[in-house]
Design an enzyme around this catalytic site. Structure first.
Site, PDB file in Angstrom:
ATOM      1  N   SER A  43       0.790  -1.231   0.000  1.00  0.00           N
ATOM      2  CA  SER A  43       0.000   0.000   0.000  1.00  0.00           C
ATOM      3  C   SER A  43       0.825   1.285   0.000  1.00  0.00           C
ATOM      4  CB  SER A  43      -0.975   0.022   1.173  1.00  0.00           C
ATOM      5  OG  SER A  43      -0.296   0.229   2.378  1.00  0.00           O
ATOM      6  N   LYS A  86       0.311   4.391   6.771  1.00  0.00           N
ATOM      7  CA  LYS A  86      -0.314   5.242   5.748  1.00  0.00           C
ATOM      8  C   LYS A  86       0.191   6.674   5.890  1.00  0.00           C
ATOM      9  CE  LYS A  86      -3.197   1.870   4.683  1.00  0.00           C
ATOM     10  NZ  LYS A  86      -2.923   1.035   3.560  1.00  0.00           N
TER      11      LYS A  86
END
Length: 153
Positions: A43, A86
């Site tokens: 990710s 993230k």
């Protein structure tokens, strides 16, 4: 003979006391100051790849001094046993336009909007919405592994 056994036991107890003391200091440092985190999953590619190790700090999230662009480690809102890595792309009050739903959303107070750098392969706020700041565990400050890619954030 008694003198030697007493000295040996006293030395062992003293050594155990030092080990316990250093274990407590280490625990507090890793819990409240910072620690190391190994990334896994696609990710955050190309910024971070699987098996990259980051040095993270815990002070900025506790003081709520996070900024847009910071890379953070947080508890997953959908699975509390899992941590996610993230980037903060929205702060409280920001208007976020998501490409998935093609509608705008305002990040509520006490929340942040998290997205992976690899938007085509990332489960992030576009899927589960704004993330409470209380789930943010730490902020990445330095990639320490692999050695040839040491880089501050």
């Amino acid at each position: 003979m008694k003198m030697t056994v007493s000295k040996g036991i006293g030395g062992l107890v003293s050594f155990a006391g030092y080990v316990l003391q250093y274990a407590c200091i280490t625990h507090c440092a890793f819990e409240y100051i910072g620690d190391f985190v190994m990334c896994s999953g696609p990710s955050m590619e190309p910024t971070l790849e699987s098996d990259h190790i980051l040095l993270t700090e815990h002070i900025t999230p506790r003081l709520q001094r996070l900024r847009r662009g910071d890379i953070v480690i947080a508890k997953s809102p959908t699975n509390p046993r899992q941590n996610i890595c993230k980037r903060i792309t929205g702060l409280p009050g920001d208007k976020i336009r998501t490409s998935f739903t093609r509608r705008s959303q305002i990040v509520p107070r006490g929340h942040v909007w998290l997205e992976g750098d690899n938007s085509s392969n990332s489960a992030d706020s576009r899927v589960f919405g704004p993330v409470p700041m209380g789930l943010i565990r730490s902020r990445a400050i330095l990639r320490v592994w692999p050695v040839h890619k040491i880089d501050p954030f």
